[in-house]
Design a protein around this motif. Structure first.
Motif, PDB file in Angstrom:
ATOM      1  N   ARG A 219       0.865  -1.135  -0.064  1.00 10.29           N
ATOM      2  CA  ARG A 219       0.047  -0.061  -0.227  1.00 10.29           C
ATOM      3  C   ARG A 219       1.011   1.330   0.067  1.00 10.29           C
ATOM      4  NH1 ARG A 219      -3.236  -0.349   5.047  1.00 10.29           N
ATOM      5  NH2 ARG A 219      -0.984  -0.943   5.939  1.00 10.29           N
ATOM      6  N   ARG A 220       2.181   1.090   0.527  1.00 10.54           N
ATOM      7  CA  ARG A 220       2.996   2.376   0.481  1.00 10.54           C
ATOM      8  C   ARG A 220       3.064   2.679  -1.085  1.00 10.54           C
ATOM      9  NH1 ARG A 220       5.899   3.911   4.871  1.00 10.54           N
ATOM     10  NH2 ARG A 220       6.188   5.879   3.680  1.00 10.54           N
ATOM     11  N   GLY A 221       3.673   1.684  -1.992  1.00  8.47           N
ATOM     12  CA  GLY A 221       3.987   1.888  -3.145  1.00  8.47           C
ATOM     13  C   GLY A 221       2.918   2.448  -3.816  1.00  8.47           C
ATOM     14  N   ALA A 222       1.477   1.736  -3.589  1.00  4.81           N
ATOM     15  CA  ALA A 222       0.288   2.198  -4.301  1.00  4.81           C
ATOM     16  C   ALA A 222       0.057   3.343  -3.862  1.00  4.81           C
ATOM     17  CB  ALA A 222      -0.757   1.149  -4.120  1.00  4.81           C
ATOM     18  N   ALA A 223       0.380   3.879  -2.643  1.00 13.60           N
ATOM     19  CA  ALA A 223      -0.221   5.390  -2.412  1.00 13.60           C
ATOM     20  C   ALA A 223       0.704   6.352  -3.124  1.00 13.60           C
ATOM     21  CB  ALA A 223      -0.038   5.517  -0.804  1.00 13.60           C
TER      22      ALA A 223
ATOM     23  N   PHE B 189       2.517   5.844  -5.814  1.00 10.66           N
ATOM     24  CA  PHE B 189       1.835   5.962  -7.246  1.00 10.66           C
ATOM     25  C   PHE B 189       0.624   6.900  -7.267  1.00 10.66           C
ATOM     26  CE2 PHE B 189       3.122   2.246 -10.239  1.00 10.66           C
ATOM     27  CZ  PHE B 189       4.615   2.537  -9.931  1.00 10.66           C
ATOM     28  N   GLU B 190      -0.282   6.939  -6.404  1.00  2.32           N
ATOM     29  CA  GLU B 190      -1.482   7.744  -6.457  1.00  2.32           C
ATOM     30  C   GLU B 190      -0.856   9.239  -6.424  1.00  2.32           C
ATOM     31  OE1 GLU B 190      -5.224   8.737  -3.268  1.00  2.32           O
ATOM     32  OE2 GLU B 190      -4.170   6.919  -3.090  1.00  2.32           O
ATOM     33  N   THR B 191       0.173   9.467  -5.802  1.00  3.70           N
ATOM     34  CA  THR B 191       0.692  10.936  -5.837  1.00  3.70           C
ATOM     35  C   THR B 191       1.262  11.321  -7.031  1.00  3.70           C
ATOM     36  OG1 THR B 191       1.201  10.572  -3.474  1.00  3.70           O
ATOM     37  CG2 THR B 191       2.439  12.393  -4.707  1.00  3.70           C
ATOM     38  N   GLN B 192       1.792  10.423  -7.780  1.00  5.23           N
ATOM     39  CA  GLN B 192       2.804  10.644  -8.716  1.00  5.23           C
ATOM     40  C   GLN B 192       2.017  10.609 -10.246  1.00  5.23           C
ATOM     41  OE1 GLN B 192       4.914  12.610  -7.161  1.00  5.23           O
ATOM     42  NE2 GLN B 192       6.782  11.849  -8.466  1.00  5.23           N
ATOM     43  N   LEU B 193       1.256   9.692 -10.305  1.00  2.04           N
ATOM     44  CA  LEU B 193       0.725   9.064 -11.647  1.00  2.04           C
ATOM     45  C   LEU B 193      -0.212  10.079 -12.377  1.00  2.04           C
ATOM     46  CD1 LEU B 193       0.258   5.176 -11.478  1.00  2.04           C
ATOM     47  CD2 LEU B 193       1.911   6.510 -13.044  1.00  2.04           C
ATOM     48  N   LEU B 194       0.028  10.429 -13.411  1.00  4.24           N
ATOM     49  CA  LEU B 194      -0.902  11.402 -14.319  1.00  4.24           C
ATOM     50  C   LEU B 194      -2.227  10.454 -14.640  1.00  4.24           C
ATOM     51  CD1 LEU B 194       1.129  12.962 -17.020  1.00  4.24           C
ATOM     52  CD2 LEU B 194       0.048  14.301 -15.261  1.00  4.24           C
ATOM     53  N   ASP B 195      -2.257   9.479 -14.639  1.00  4.14           N
ATOM     54  CA  ASP B 195      -3.486   8.521 -15.122  1.00  4.14           C
ATOM     55  C   ASP B 195      -3.833   7.704 -13.788  1.00  4.14           C
ATOM     56  OD1 ASP B 195      -1.468   6.450 -14.637  1.00  4.14           O
ATOM     57  OD2 ASP B 195      -1.397   5.511 -16.701  1.00  4.14           O
ATOM     58  N   TYR B 196      -3.604   8.444 -12.470  1.00  6.20           N
ATOM     59  CA  TYR B 196      -4.263   7.642 -11.308  1.00  6.20           C
ATOM     60  C   TYR B 196      -5.475   7.389 -11.399  1.00  6.20           C
ATOM     61  CZ  TYR B 196      -5.773   6.730  -6.837  1.00  6.20           C
ATOM     62  OH  TYR B 196      -6.268   6.217  -5.397  1.00  6.20           O
ATOM     63  N   ASP B 197      -5.793   6.132 -11.114  1.00  6.19           N
ATOM     64  CA  ASP B 197      -7.395   5.704 -10.735  1.00  6.19           C
ATOM     65  C   ASP B 197      -7.302   4.801  -9.726  1.00  6.19           C
ATOM     66  OD1 ASP B 197     -10.167   5.176 -12.219  1.00  6.19           O
ATOM     67  OD2 ASP B 197      -9.312   3.345 -11.587  1.00  6.19           O
ATOM     68  N   PRO B 198      -8.210   4.842  -8.762  1.00  5.48           N
ATOM     69  CA  PRO B 198      -8.079   4.157  -7.377  1.00  5.48           C
ATOM     70  C   PRO B 198      -8.109   2.590  -7.989  1.00  5.48           C
ATOM     71  CG  PRO B 198      -9.971   5.572  -7.490  1.00  5.48           C
ATOM     72  CD  PRO B 198      -9.216   5.967  -8.649  1.00  5.48           C
TER      73      PRO B 198
ATOM     74  N   TYR C 140      -4.685   0.455  -7.348  1.00  4.02           N
ATOM     75  CA  TYR C 140      -4.642  -0.398  -6.102  1.00  4.02           C
ATOM     76  C   TYR C 140      -4.791  -1.931  -6.713  1.00  4.02           C
ATOM     77  CZ  TYR C 140      -4.071   3.363  -2.884  1.00  4.02           C
ATOM     78  OH  TYR C 140      -3.310   4.426  -2.294  1.00  4.02           O
ATOM     79  N   GLY C 141      -5.961  -2.189  -7.703  1.00  5.05           N
ATOM     80  CA  GLY C 141      -5.881  -3.587  -8.217  1.00  5.05           C
ATOM     81  C   GLY C 141      -4.602  -4.204  -8.867  1.00  5.05           C
ATOM     82  N   ASN C 142      -3.891  -3.358  -9.612  1.00  6.81           N
ATOM     83  CA  ASN C 142      -2.697  -3.807  -9.978  1.00  6.81           C
ATOM     84  C   ASN C 142      -1.622  -4.239  -8.823  1.00  6.81           C
ATOM     85  OD1 ASN C 142      -2.811  -4.473 -13.022  1.00  6.81           O
ATOM     86  ND2 ASN C 142      -3.371  -2.225 -13.136  1.00  6.81           N
TER      87      ASN C 142
END
Length: 505
Positions: free
Chosen positions: A400-404, A406-415, A419-421
């Motif tokens: 979840r640390r990595g997923a979070a 990515f949530e901060t950084q990714l232009l294409d973030y989608d929950p 988080y599914g991937n």
């Protein structure tokens, strides 16, 4: 009876094409399009319970992309004789107050699958009903409509292959909605409407702290480098509906890249090794059904092959995670994931996480990918899988640390997709198989000339490919010859790279 005044509440659907909520609002005599900058969606926020961690939900590049998307939406709406009101505050406060101010009868909006978004929807719906305003919600997030699934979404298979086969056999894709004609916004000759209530409000472009929730001026909080585009980026990714439709045309029709999508999709460098549609899809600048229609037209007019099928299949993968999130709710974000595993001892080593986050693991393929993410807000699918696998399977850091991050950084973030991937790679999601990647083998397979690694790690430029991927094998004389001192110019590896997980792909 036709409503007199409708508010069209935009969420993650920042477009005028194929927008059912906007089309429904357009039936009113007056239409007020509104976007709310919810303070709960940006700034430092807690992840999980009080014993968890805090993280930045909306990074600088996501802020830039969203700001451009709002600019583009406002331009589109003004071209239709309307406008976009931007307000900062909680939607359950802002929308009822606006409805009172303009005498709105109905508020239309699209639903979203995440538990936070659904909680906001419930609060908005309750607040509107207390004021005598009718909420009307629609579904426009996926290729296949949630009402057209072969089973209720709560009963869909948790295995993608079964899900895909069922919708391919028993679920059609609906036609897109045309861009509607819009009535003017309330005001003008209308009496009793406060002019300040319908002031458009500014779209943010500076870093401002969140304070009073009722301000009509929206502020997202972009960092100083939000507008900088790294020259090494695979694409500049301008936000907005116009940019999304331009990309759709250039990739499919002008470049003809769809023909070879399946063969090229594991690339690492360049704008066209994959479609790059995801930032626009996930911000709602682009409808997945619009993509589907263009693919089908391409099949009719040019060629139908494995690549055209594969792109549609990727849209269905995206659907799968959206419906999985709707089905499982908060369990999607739990440490044990959908499989409710309690046998994994996730670690919270801050020093190791920081080395991973800054691209200083000493494993060039991992570091290059993380550095690209940090510099551009984008990362290839191949890169995402490898950096995720390294964090969770080699370092055993909480996924979840990595997923979070990515949530901060990714232009294409989608929950759902993000988080599914991550859960999938961590072995707590929709696949029981081991997903540990041999990152060294992956590096040699997908970057055989080390062009990608040296692009993002210039301190290794000049090394032969074998050494660029494995700098820890440099002898002292080779370090002197190439001007790369291990532990000084580039870090020594955090782990023995030869022990990285078995390559599953």
């Amino acid at each position: 009876m036709m409503p007199d005044t409708a508010i069209a509440w935009f969420r993650r659907d920042l477009r005028t094409h194929d927008n059912e909520a906007l089309a429904a609002a357009a039936a009113a005599d007056r239409v007020l399009p509104v976007y709310c900058v919810d303070p709960r969606t940006h700034g430092m926020q807690p992840y999980g319970g009080a014993d968890s961690f805090r993280y930045e939900k909306l990074g600088t590049r996501r802020v830039r992309f969203r700001r451009e998307s709002l600019d583009g939406l406002r331009d589109r709406l003004r071209g239709l004789g309307s406008d976009l009101l931007v307000r900062r505050g909680r939607p359950e406060v802002v929308l009822p107050n606006l409805a009172d101010a303009v005498g709105a009868d109905v508020v239309t909006f699209h639903d979203l699958p995440g538990p936070d978004e659904r909680a906001v929807r419930a609060a908005v719906t309750a607040a509107l009903r207390e004021r005598g305003v009718t909420p009307r919600r629609f579904w426009g997030r996926t290729l296949h409509h949630i009402a057209d699934l072969p089973t209720p979404y709560t009963a869909i298979s948790d295995t993608y292959t079964k899900f895909r086969k069922s919708i391919e056999a028993d679920s059609a894709v609906r036609e897109t909605y045309p861009r509607p004609s819009l009535a003017p916004i309330p005001g003008g000759d209308d009496t009793g409407v406060d002019a300040d209530a319908i002031r458009p409000g500014s779209i943010p472009d500076v870093d401002v702290a969140v304070d009073s929730l009722g301000s009509p001026d929206a502020e997202l909080g972009a960092g100083e480098d939000a507008d900088e585009i790294d020259e090494r980026a695979v694409h500049p990714f301008p936000g907005g509906e116009d940019a999304a439709l331009d990309r759709l045309t250039s990739y499919i029709w002008e470049g003809g890249h769809l023909r070879e999508y399946r063969e090229a999709r594991n690339g690492l460098v360049g704008p066209d090794y994959s479609s790059k549609f995801s930032p626009w899809l996930n911000e709602g600048n682009l409808s997945p059904r619009r993509v589907f229609e263009e693919v089908k037209r391409y099949e009719r007019e040019r060629v139908s092959n494995d690549s055209t099928y594969w792109l549609v299949s990727e849209l269905r993968w995206r659907d799968f995670f959206q419906f999985q999130l709707a089905k499982h709710g908060a369990q999607f974000f739990a440490p044990g994931g959908l499989r409710r595993r309690h046998d994994v001892n996730w670690r919270w080593d801050e020093q190791e996480f920081e080395r991973w986050r800054t691209g200083q693991t000493g494993i060039p393929f991992v570091d290059a990918n993380v550095r690209e993410l940090n510099a551009t807000g984008y990362l290839s699918n191949r890169g995402r899988q490898n950096v995720a696998s390294f964090l969770v399977n080699d370092l055993t850091i909480d996924w979840r640390r990595g997923a979070a991050y990515f949530e901060t950084q990714l232009l294409d973030y989608d929950p759902a997709s993000n988080y599914g991937n991550w859960a999938y790679i961590a072995g707590v999601g929709n696949d029981s198989r081991q997903r540990a990647f041999d990152v060294l083998a992956q590096a040699h397979q997908y970057d055989p000339k080390a062009e990608y690694v040296t692009r993002w790690i210039p301190e290794l430029d000049g090394l032969v490919p074998q050494k660029a991927h494995e700098p820890w094998t440099l002898s002292e004389s080779e370090q002197a010859r190439y001007g790369v001192e291990l532990g000084v110019d580039y870090p020594r590896p955090m782990i023995d790279p030869t022990t990285s997980g078995d390559d599953p792909v």
